[in-house]
Structures are given as C-alpha cells and as structure tokens.
Design an enzyme around this catalytic site. Structure first.
Site, short mmCIF file in Angstrom:
data_model
loop_
_atom_site.label_atom_id
_atom_site.label_comp_id
_atom_site.label_asym_id
_atom_site.label_seq_id
_atom_site.Cartn_x
_atom_site.Cartn_y
_atom_site.Cartn_z
N GLU A 87 4.00 14.23 20.76
CA GLU A 87 3.13 15.11 19.95
C GLU A 87 3.16 14.15 18.53
O GLU A 87 1.57 14.06 18.46
CB GLU A 87 2.97 16.60 20.02
CG GLU A 87 3.00 16.92 21.72
CD GLU A 87 3.41 18.20 22.15
OE1 GLU A 87 4.85 18.99 21.00
OE2 GLU A 87 2.75 19.44 22.62
N GLY A 93 7.55 16.92 21.18
CA GLY A 93 7.21 17.00 20.11
C GLY A 93 7.54 15.68 19.40
O GLY A 93 6.51 15.72 18.49
N GLU A 139 8.34 18.82 28.82
CA GLU A 139 8.53 20.09 28.11
C GLU A 139 8.62 21.40 29.83
O GLU A 139 8.87 22.44 30.18
CB GLU A 139 7.40 21.14 27.32
CG GLU A 139 7.38 20.40 26.21
CD GLU A 139 6.27 19.14 25.71
OE1 GLU A 139 6.46 18.74 26.64
OE2 GLU A 139 6.64 19.26 24.50
N ALA A 193 10.96 18.86 19.49
CA ALA A 193 10.88 20.00 19.02
C ALA A 193 13.11 19.84 19.14
O ALA A 193 13.47 20.02 20.30
CB ALA A 193 10.50 21.04 18.95
N1 T1G Z 1 17.12 19.13 20.99
C1 T1G Z 1 18.49 19.72 20.40
N2 T1G Z 1 19.69 19.07 21.06
C2 T1G Z 1 18.72 18.21 21.46
C3 T1G Z 1 17.44 18.04 22.26
C4 T1G Z 1 16.41 18.16 21.83
N3 T1G Z 1 15.81 17.97 21.77
N4 T1G Z 1 17.59 16.04 23.25
C5 T1G Z 1 19.14 15.62 22.55
N5 T1G Z 1 19.31 17.39 22.46
C6 T1G Z 1 20.82 17.21 22.30
C7 T1G Z 1 21.86 17.11 23.17
O1 T1G Z 1 22.40 18.15 23.81
C8 T1G Z 1 23.10 16.24 23.03
O2 T1G Z 1 23.76 17.06 22.48
C9 T1G Z 1 22.59 14.76 22.11
O3 T1G Z 1 21.20 15.24 21.34
C10 T1G Z 1 22.41 13.87 23.13
O4 T1G Z 1 22.21 14.03 24.42
C11 T1G Z 1 6.52 21.69 20.46
C12 T1G Z 1 8.49 22.53 23.16
C13 T1G Z 1 17.08 12.37 24.65
C14 T1G Z 1 16.47 11.56 26.64
O5 T1G Z 1 12.78 18.31 26.57
O6 T1G Z 1 16.36 14.37 27.65
O7 T1G Z 1 9.63 19.23 21.97
O8 T1G Z 1 26.28 17.07 24.32
O9 T1G Z 1 23.67 13.93 26.35
O10 T1G Z 1 21.26 11.00 27.55
O11 T1G Z 1 5.93 20.10 22.51
O12 T1G Z 1 18.41 13.94 25.01
O13 T1G Z 1 26.03 15.38 22.04
O14 T1G Z 1 26.55 18.25 21.22
O15 T1G Z 1 20.59 14.13 26.62
O16 T1G Z 1 20.97 9.60 25.48
C15 T1G Z 1 10.67 18.38 24.55
C16 T1G Z 1 15.22 16.58 25.69
C17 T1G Z 1 11.55 19.39 23.07
C18 T1G Z 1 14.02 15.94 25.50
C19 T1G Z 1 18.97 11.77 25.94
N6 T1G Z 1 12.39 16.85 24.42
N7 T1G Z 1 16.29 15.62 25.28
O17 T1G Z 1 19.49 11.45 26.54
O18 T1G Z 1 21.39 12.36 25.98
S1 T1G Z 1 10.50 20.81 23.94
C20 T1G Z 1 12.68 17.35 25.57
C21 T1G Z 1 16.53 14.26 26.30
C22 T1G Z 1 9.73 20.04 22.75
C23 T1G Z 1 7.14 20.46 21.71
C24 T1G Z 1 8.01 21.31 22.64
C25 T1G Z 1 18.08 13.46 26.29
C26 T1G Z 1 17.23 12.21 26.30
P1 T1G Z 1 25.48 17.27 22.15
P2 T1G Z 1 21.92 13.54 26.12
P3 T1G Z 1 21.44 11.54 26.68
#
Ligand code: T1G
Length: 694
Positions: free
Chosen positions: A106, A103, A126, A63
C-alpha cells in the site's frame, strides 16, 4: 542503534532508505521519521524525484502486527501515503526486493511508480490475519491491475511474483543485476526526462470502467472466490471492499475500507488469526536449541515402509528436495508403494499443482530397496512400520547396527514411548520421534517428539528437515499420544455416551461443523477407518458399547461402504437406520432414557475436555507453550482458524466458564475426563491466561 530512516542523495534524486529489521514492518518508530523525511524532500526544490527503498532482506512486509490492538498513533500509514501522493509533479518510485506485503505494498501504491528485482513478490495477505487491507489496497490495486485480478489477489492473500506484477502493470520495471537502487534512480531520471508521468494509482479509473458497466461477471467471481470462506468474515469483507472500488468514488470507497478494517481489527476472528500468525513462529523456538545449535547436514534420507504413511513421508521429503532411499522387505509392496507415489504426483500434475515434467524429476529422487544396507549412508532414517513395540525394537536394533555414526534415527510412531525406542539403540542421543499426520504428503503438522536423551542438534535437524518438507514442526514431549492424539482421545471420550443418551452421529457431526470443524468425529471415524480404534481397544483389552458391534458387523467406514453412516457413492455420509437401531437397542439394554441433546451440550462434553487435557499437557511440560497446542490443532486436525486453536478459544470464552461447565458435567456423569486440571482451575480462579502458566 542504526537510524530507521536515512536519506542519501544522487544529485537531484533523493533515496530514502528504511532499516527496521527483521522485515521493515511499519511500526510507529518507523512511520514518524519516514513521514518527516518525505515532507522535507517534497518541499526541497533541489530534489526532483525520490526513491523509497529498504535495507535488509525485504521491502516493507506490512504494518507491525504486534502493534494491533494498541492505540492508533499518528502518523498513520494513511498519512504517510497521503504525504507520498502530495508529491504532485515530483515523481516517487518504490524500489522493491523481497516481499512488499500488506501496508508495504500500500505504501508502494502511494508512489507514482514501482520497480522490483526479479525475485521480488507483492501481495495483500491481510485476509490471513482476519483483516482487509486497511490503507487503500482494496481501492488502489483494482485501479492498477483491474478489479478481477485484485479480487483474486486480495481474497486469497496471494503473493504475486515480480514478472506477473510487471505484466499486470503493478510494477513498472524489473531491475536486473545487483544494484536495485541504482536501477531505480536510472528509472526515475528517465521518467523525469520524459516529463509525462503516469497518474497515481488512486487516479486511474480506466481499469475499472468496464466492471462498472457490468458488475455481474465480477459478482460471479466473488461467489467463486468466497465459497471456501467457511465461517470466516474477512474473505467476504475483502470482496465487498474491492467491489466498492467499482461502485463508489475513490474517497467514499477509501473511507468505507477503513471502517470495515477497523471493525475486523477488533473482531475475535482477527485476534485469533493474528494469534496464530505469531504462534506458528513461536513454535519454531525450542528450549535448549539456541541459534548457535547447528543442524546436522542432511543430503540423503531413508524411509522404512512404502505404505500410506511411509510413502507420504517419503513424498514430503522429496518435495523438499531431499533424495530418499525407501525400504520395504519385499519387492511387491515396494513396487506398489512407488506406483502409488507416482500416481499421486500424476494426479497433482493433472490438477495443475505441479508441472507434468516434474513427475519424473521427483520420481528420480527415490531409490527403492529391499535391503537395510542401502540405508547405511543416510543422514536421517525415518521408520513408518507397524505401531507395535516389538516391531519397533527389531527396526531400531537393526538401524543401530547398520546406520552410519551421526545418522538421525526417527520414529513416525503416533503414540508409543520414544524413550523406550531410543533405549533399543546405543545412540539414544540420535533418536527422535517425527510424527507425521496422514496423508503425510498433504497434512502440514509434524509433531517432533523430544526424547529425554535426544541431542539439541538432533532436534534442530528434525525441525530443519520438517521445514524443508514444508511442514509446521511442533516439539512435544513423550507421553501416550503426545499432544494431538492425547487431546483427541479426550475429545472423543464422551462420544458414545452422547449417542446413548439421545444424540445421533449426524447431530453430533452437525454440531461440530457448525462450530467450524471441517467434519465431525463420526464422519472422521468413517474416513480414517473405525477398525483402527477397534484394533487398539482390543490390544488394550478395552471395549466400546457401540463402536465394537459396528466393527463386528464389518462397518469400518467409507472403505467398506458403511460405518456410522452408509455411503452409496463411496463418500457422501447418509444417516443409516441400522446405526440408529444399534444405538436405541443398546441404550434400552442399559436402561437409558434418551433425551434431546443440544449443540451446546455436545460442544461442552467434547471440546471442553480437550482443553482440560491441553492444560494437563502444559502442566506436565509435554508442550512448551499453550500456543504450540493451538498450532498442533490448527495444522493437524482442522480446528477452525477463526477461533485460534483450542487454548486461544478457551481464553476468549473465559477459563472460568470452561471450569464451571467441566465441574457441572463431572457432577452429572462422574466421568474422569471432566476432572479439572489443577493448572486450569488455578488460572481460572486467578483470572489468568495460559501464557501466565509458564
Ligand atoms: N509485523 C510484525 N512482525 C512481523 C511481521 C509483521 N508484519 N512480519 C514478520 N514479522 C516477524 C515474525 O514474527 C518473525 O519474528 C520475523 O518477523 C521473521 O518472520 C495496514 C493492516 C514477510 C514473508 O501479513 O508473511 O499490513 O519470530 O519468520 O519466513 O493494510 O514474515 O523472528 O521474532 O515469517 O522469512 C500484512 C506477514 C500485515 C506479512 C517473511 N503483512 N509476514 O517470512 O520470516 S497487516 C503480512 C510474513 C497490514 C495494512 C495491513 C512473513 C514474511 P521472530 P518470518 P520469513
């Protein structure tokens, strides 16, 4: 502006391509066109199957975290997944590269099949955001890989490699070669030709029936998986929701999952952990170091000092694949240092955190030497010599003479003036501070101290080396103690006063542990060694009413079997009558009438001054942003992540409250550490947050 969702056709197979950089997060701008496209394909009789894939570097990474806290806009992810599951006889397949996370996984679980490239990873992280999966992950994943494996993946927020996903049945095929989409289309054509489609993840009950029969094994695993939750709610909530997949019908478990998710979404802990997610990424953005500033190439590093710090720094560089020439001026400490490094690797291998065969491979990356000349071809040289300016002067004048042009000269100093150190050389633009935290091969924080003359590409290189060494680098300015240790001094300024006025080491440490710290300041002092502070005080001509006699009695801490506590087994702190007597006698000699000291008072007289010092650091530009200060404290000192760091926690509490209590304690004690920073007072009076300061 490219379309976020496009559809191509390969005859009877439709391919839905999501393109929402940087990580294809499920923003509303993406969900709406995706849902429309899927409904159209579902209702199009010429379409016999659908591939869902992503452009760019990764499948959907979850998400859009930046949308949390805002209105929940339809179509939600739940609606999207319901659309996918309504493709009754028409099979769908998620084609995964990069990371299918949260997500994203999912969404893929709403498809009938999943295929992936060998390098792909899947996960439900999450829990790291203080949440649980909120779109069926805790109900569908246990039905695909079994409740125990699902529990371990979800409570740990672990990324699972494609090979493991294939073995567990989460992925139905690995697509080798260059063309994932072609592979996915082939897979789907075969599935259609076969005509016997596997049930949707939500309909698979076989993987949970055994757990339903006897849930005790599952519950034992829950206990084991959540024992390190340390005050965090999400790990327990994750476990409960996965348990519901065993005990409840799907629809009930699904509804309960959403209820739990929404409750956590609005919790302070999740807001704190989401703040830290972005704070860590923001810390990597440095003023003056734009994307076009290229780091210098680092093929070889030099480390001066093979002691605890030097050895730990050398290990973290080697762990990042950078060969290290390690220097001691005599053979004996050099041999001892290399032996300690090998021993550390062997312990890691025994623990299973690295392969045994990698120990020799890692050791081969060290080149020991007792001659400075062997550092001449290093691209970066980091000194970890004695914390005394005279010694630093010697080292940097030598480095200035022997290091090749363009070599970066870094000091691991924890509080000395990096500008003064740079002035010992004719190349101040190449000098920088790289303050690692002990043990340097374990602690993730790296304070990168920017000198007045440090060149932007030197900063960029130090950041890149830090990341390669698996550190979290934060750029800080030059002042005594930079950010972390300067605030640590503010946090401990009142420690002795609290003891003299009525507290004991164990009551202060308990208040800290109840706040969420891994340990309190006195246990920490015994661990680090009280003699370090004692030496510094003596060098500065300062005294401490309790800590000095403690050290004069040889009570340095764990290493001498006693400090603020005694240690019969070498590590478990036991309150000691000797210390209590020292405190009572000293208080009596000062005419102090001791009284009961509450936990609230302990926190107000230690953590609030730390926040006040953070405001001063922000005001002086020593830290670029308040969230950088939070990152320093989370990764350098174990500040409880459920509180988001000192500055975020202060905002959650209310800056006006912090100011009111600081004024109160200033009135009561007159101590300078309670004098409110002008910035903090202004922000509090204007009802603003720290980010409004910049
Ligand atoms: N939402 C918004 N922005 C995100 C994002 C996300 N999920 N993931 C990364 N970014 C942005 C980050 O802030 C950065 O922005 C750029 O992307 C590159 O990220 C309903 C509720 C995918 C392994 O927890 O683990 O889904 O600084 O520097 O090192 O059940 O990003 O460039 O402006 O980290 O290559 C669950 C979180 C969400 C994954 C890539 N998903 N992201 O790593 O790049 S909750 C996560 C990561 C959810 C559902 C629930 C990592 C990555 P900027 P980065 P990276």
């Amino acid at each position: 502006m490219n379309d976020i969702v496009t559809v191509t056709r390969d005859n009877e197979i439709a391919v839905v391509i999501i393109d929402n950089p940087p990580v294809n997060a499920l923003s509303h701008a993406m969900r709406a066109p995706l849902n429309e496209a899927l409904i159209a394909l579902r209702d199009d009789d010429s379409v016999k199957g659908v591939v869902v894939t992503c452009a760019g570097r990764t499948f959907v990474a979850g998400a859009d975290i930046s949308e949390f806290g805002g209105p929940r806009l339809e179509p939600s992810l739940l609606t999207l997944i319901a659309t996918l599951e309504s493709f009754s006889t028409k099979p769908t397949v998620a084609a995964i590269h990069g990371t299918a996370l949260g997500g994203g996984l999912e969404l893929a679980l709403g498809c009938r099949y999943r295929v992936a490239v060998p390098s792909a990873m899947c996960g439900l992280p999450e829990v790291k955001l203080g949440l649980i999966p909120g779109a069926g992950g805790t109900q569908r994943l246990p039905r695909v890989i079994g409740p125990e494996k699902a529990l371990q993946a979800i409570v740990a927020g672990r990324f699972m490699p494609a090979k493991e996903c294939l073995a567990d049945g989460l992925v139905d095929a690995i697509v080798e070669g260059e063309d994932l989409v072609a592979g996915a289309v082939d897979f789907l054509r075969k599935a259609i030709a076969d005509g016997k489609h596997t049930p949707l993840p939500r309909d698979r009950e076989d993987r949970i029936t055994t757990a339903r029969a006897d849930i005790s094994a599952f519950d034992a695993l829950v206990k084991d998986m959540t024992k390190k939750a340390r005050g965090l709610e999400a790990p327990h909530a994750c476990a409960q929701s996965v348990r519901n997949a065993i005990t409840m019908p799907f629809e009930e478990g699904y509804a309960e999952e959403l209820r739990i998710f929404l409750k956590l979404l609005n919790s302070d802990q999740s807001r704190a952990q989401r703040h830290l997610f972005f704070a860590e990424r923001e810390a990597g953005k440095v003023a003056g170091v734009t994307k076009d500033v290229k780091p210098r190439e680092v093929k070889k590093a030099g480390v001066i000092g093979a002691g605890t710090m030097g050895g730990g720094i050398a290990m973290s560089l080697v762990n990042g694949g950078i060969p290290v020439t390690i220097l001691e001026m005599a053979q004996e400490p050099l041999d001892k240092g290399l032996e300690r490094i090998r021993n550390n690797y062997e312990i890691s291998a025994k623990r299973g955190s690295m392969k045994a065969e990698d120990v020799d491979k890692r050791m081969a990356l060290f080149t020991p030497t007792t001659s400075y000349d062997d550092l001449a071809d290093c691209d970066i040289i980091i000194e970890a010599v004695f914390e005394e300016m005279g010694v630093k002067e010697q080292v940097f004048k030598t480095l200035d003479r022997i290091a090749k042009p363009g070599a970066i000269l870094a000091s691991n100093t924890s509080y000395l003036d990096v500008n003064a150190i740079a002035a010992f050389t004719n190349r101040p633009q190449d000098v920088i501070g790289m303050h690692f935290f002990s043990p340097a091969n374990v602690m993730k924080l790296l304070e990168i101290v920017r000198g007045d003359k440090t060149a932007p590409d030197v900063l960029a290189t130090a950041m890149a080396v830090g990341k390669k060494a698996k550190k979290v680098p934060v750029v800080v300015g030059v002042c005594h103690g930079f950010v972390g240790n300067r605030m640590l001094a503010a946090r401990s300024a009142q420690s002795e006063a609290l003891l003299l006025e009525g507290a004991l080491p164990e009551t202060v440490d308990k208040a800290f542990r109840d706040f969420g710290w891994p340990m309190g300041p006195f246990q920490m002092g015994d661990l680090a060694g009280n003699d370090i502070g004692w030496r510094t005080r003596k060098s500065l001509g300062k005294t401490a009413a309790l800590a000095d006699p403690l050290c004069e009695a040889g009570r340095y801490g764990q290493k001498t079997g006693a400090g603020w506590y005694r240690y019969e087994d070498g590590r478990t702190p036991i309150p000691d009558a000797w210390v209590e007597k020292l405190i009572l006698d000293t208080a009596a000699s000062k005419g102090i009438n001791r009284r009961d000291i509450s936990d609230e008072e302990i926190i107000e007289r230690t953590i609030y001054p730390m926040i006040n010092e953070g405001a001063k650091i922000l005001d002086e530009g020593i830290a670029q942003r308040a969230s950088d200060i939070d990152v320093v404290w989370i990764y350098g000192y174990g500040f409880p992540i459920g509180k988001g760091g000192p500055m975020h926690w202060a905002e959650t509490l209310g800056l006006a409250t912090i100011v009111e209590r600081l004024d109160h304690w200033h009135g009561r004690t007159g101590a300078a550490v309670f004098e409110v920073s002008p910035l903090l007072r202004r922000l509090a009076s204007e009802g603003k947050r720290f980010k409004d300061a910049s």
